[in-house]
Design an enzyme around this catalytic site. Sequence first.
Site, short mmCIF file in Angstrom:
data_model
loop_
_atom_site.label_atom_id
_atom_site.label_comp_id
_atom_site.label_asym_id
_atom_site.label_seq_id
_atom_site.Cartn_x
_atom_site.Cartn_y
_atom_site.Cartn_z
N LYS A 1 0.82 -1.09 -0.02
CA LYS A 1 0.14 -0.12 -0.06
C LYS A 1 0.83 1.26 0.03
O LYS A 1 1.92 1.13 0.44
CB LYS A 1 -0.92 0.01 1.19
N PRO B 1 9.71 -4.40 -0.43
CA PRO B 1 10.73 -4.12 0.04
C PRO B 1 10.57 -4.07 1.73
O PRO B 1 9.37 -3.83 2.00
CB PRO B 1 11.37 -2.64 -0.29
N ALA C 1 10.70 -3.11 5.60
CA ALA C 1 10.83 -1.86 6.33
C ALA C 1 10.96 -0.65 5.49
O ALA C 1 11.62 0.17 5.83
CB ALA C 1 12.02 -1.79 7.24
N ALA C 2 9.92 -0.48 4.68
CA ALA C 2 9.87 0.74 3.53
C ALA C 2 8.74 1.31 3.69
O ALA C 2 8.85 2.38 3.01
CB ALA C 2 10.12 -0.30 2.22
N LEU D 1 5.76 0.38 3.15
CA LEU D 1 4.75 -0.33 2.11
C LEU D 1 3.88 -1.33 2.99
O LEU D 1 3.18 -1.88 2.09
CB LEU D 1 5.61 -0.85 0.77
N ALA D 2 3.97 -1.33 4.06
CA ALA D 2 3.01 -2.36 4.82
C ALA D 2 3.31 -3.74 4.37
O ALA D 2 2.31 -4.57 4.76
CB ALA D 2 1.54 -2.06 4.71
N GLY D 3 4.63 -4.10 4.16
CA GLY D 3 4.72 -5.64 3.64
C GLY D 3 4.21 -6.59 4.70
O GLY D 3 3.76 -7.56 4.46
N SER E 1 2.39 -6.38 7.33
CA SER E 1 0.70 -6.15 7.65
C SER E 1 0.04 -6.93 6.65
O SER E 1 -0.99 -7.65 6.76
CB SER E 1 0.40 -4.67 7.66
N ASP F 1 -2.34 -1.58 11.01
CA ASP F 1 -2.44 -1.44 9.39
C ASP F 1 -2.99 -2.74 8.73
O ASP F 1 -3.33 -2.87 7.46
CB ASP F 1 -0.92 -1.26 8.75
P1 ATP Z 1 4.44 -0.32 7.57
O1 ATP Z 1 4.16 0.44 6.47
O2 ATP Z 1 3.16 -0.95 7.86
O3 ATP Z 1 4.75 0.60 8.77
P2 ATP Z 1 6.89 -1.37 6.74
O4 ATP Z 1 6.58 -1.41 5.23
O5 ATP Z 1 7.49 -0.01 7.06
O6 ATP Z 1 5.55 -1.37 7.49
P3 ATP Z 1 7.47 -3.98 7.01
O7 ATP Z 1 8.07 -4.44 5.82
O8 ATP Z 1 6.29 -4.57 7.45
O9 ATP Z 1 7.71 -2.25 7.28
O10 ATP Z 1 8.47 -4.58 7.91
C1 ATP Z 1 8.69 -3.91 9.26
C2 ATP Z 1 9.46 -4.93 10.27
O11 ATP Z 1 8.40 -5.96 10.72
C3 ATP Z 1 10.78 -5.44 9.60
O12 ATP Z 1 11.90 -4.88 10.00
C4 ATP Z 1 10.86 -6.86 10.08
O13 ATP Z 1 11.57 -7.20 11.12
C5 ATP Z 1 9.30 -7.31 10.70
N1 ATP Z 1 8.27 -8.33 10.19
C6 ATP Z 1 7.53 -8.97 10.63
N2 ATP Z 1 6.96 -9.90 9.72
C7 ATP Z 1 7.29 -9.15 8.56
C8 ATP Z 1 6.89 -9.72 7.17
N3 ATP Z 1 6.10 -10.80 6.96
N4 ATP Z 1 7.50 -9.05 6.08
C9 ATP Z 1 8.52 -8.12 6.36
N5 ATP Z 1 8.74 -7.83 7.79
C10 ATP Z 1 8.12 -8.44 8.75
#
Ligand code: ATP
Length: 286
Positions: free
Chosen positions: A10, A94, A96-97, A99-101, A103, A136
Amino acid sequence: MKVMERASAKINLALDVLGKRADGYHEVSMVMTTVDLADHIEIEETKREDIYIRATAPFVPEDERNLAYKAAALMKERFRIQRGLSIIIHKQIPVAAGLAGGSSDAAATIRALNRLWNLNLSTEEMMRLGTEIGSDVAFCVHGGTALATGRGEKIKGLPAPPSCWVVLAKPPVAVSTGNVYSALNLQAISHPNVQGMIQALREGSFENICRHLGNVLESVTIPAVPEVGQIKTLMKKLGADGVLMSGSGPTVFGLTQYESRAQKLVNSLKGFCGDVYAVRLIGRPS
Ligand code: ATP
């Protein structure tokens, strides 16, 4: 039986923080939409009782810290299912980007197990389960385009934006969402016009969507990760119509209606950072 489920990334078209709540969470008002970049979750039952989890990318926890694992453990417990599971996350989003990977992987796991175990849960019931895992996750279960309020778990569907290209560029830095929220100075932020964004979506106006893009978390991440500001400047110079950081960053997205311009942006940004993609907005629940 094996089930496969798509876990879309997202972006935030608008992200406002209204205050800090007594429970420690922030009160938010966000407009989110899904894009055509996705992980794929492959789930099957095993003869053991536990949950085995693997991801095809580094820096993703392969144990109970993984949000897909948490979703599976919650559903096993809630519906008293003793069978074991193997979960493979084919990672494209990617990590921790912004992009809610994680979630989205959790949301896809809930949808997949609903099918695998014939639970007949409604979208609302799956969203409520998602909220127990992360703020999220409810949006990721819902998908499409929506306004998220409360701590992010109250979801109201919105019309999809007009179809366009989204160029995503992530500098090689991981950002912790928790740290960004803690560093936010609520007295010093200028709030984006979330109502203006909702109106733009209702009008179906690409121009007004671009005009109302705004994210208060840029005030924390841009000073900490200067590449975010540099990518924004570069994208604007290269002709993106709207440019914003997604979530807590560090991914920046640029919107354009022209494929040739999206390609030009990708080619130019590739020299600057490794993770660059041109994808389409999905915008509608699948
Ligand atoms: P948001 O946009 O919701 O804040 P994000 O895109 O910034 O999320 P994620 O890719 O979800 O961040 O990763 C954040 C942290 O969550 C990672 O550093 C990792 O340690 C942990 N994590 C737990 N489960 C997962 C998963 N299935 N995929 C990626 N990271 C995960």
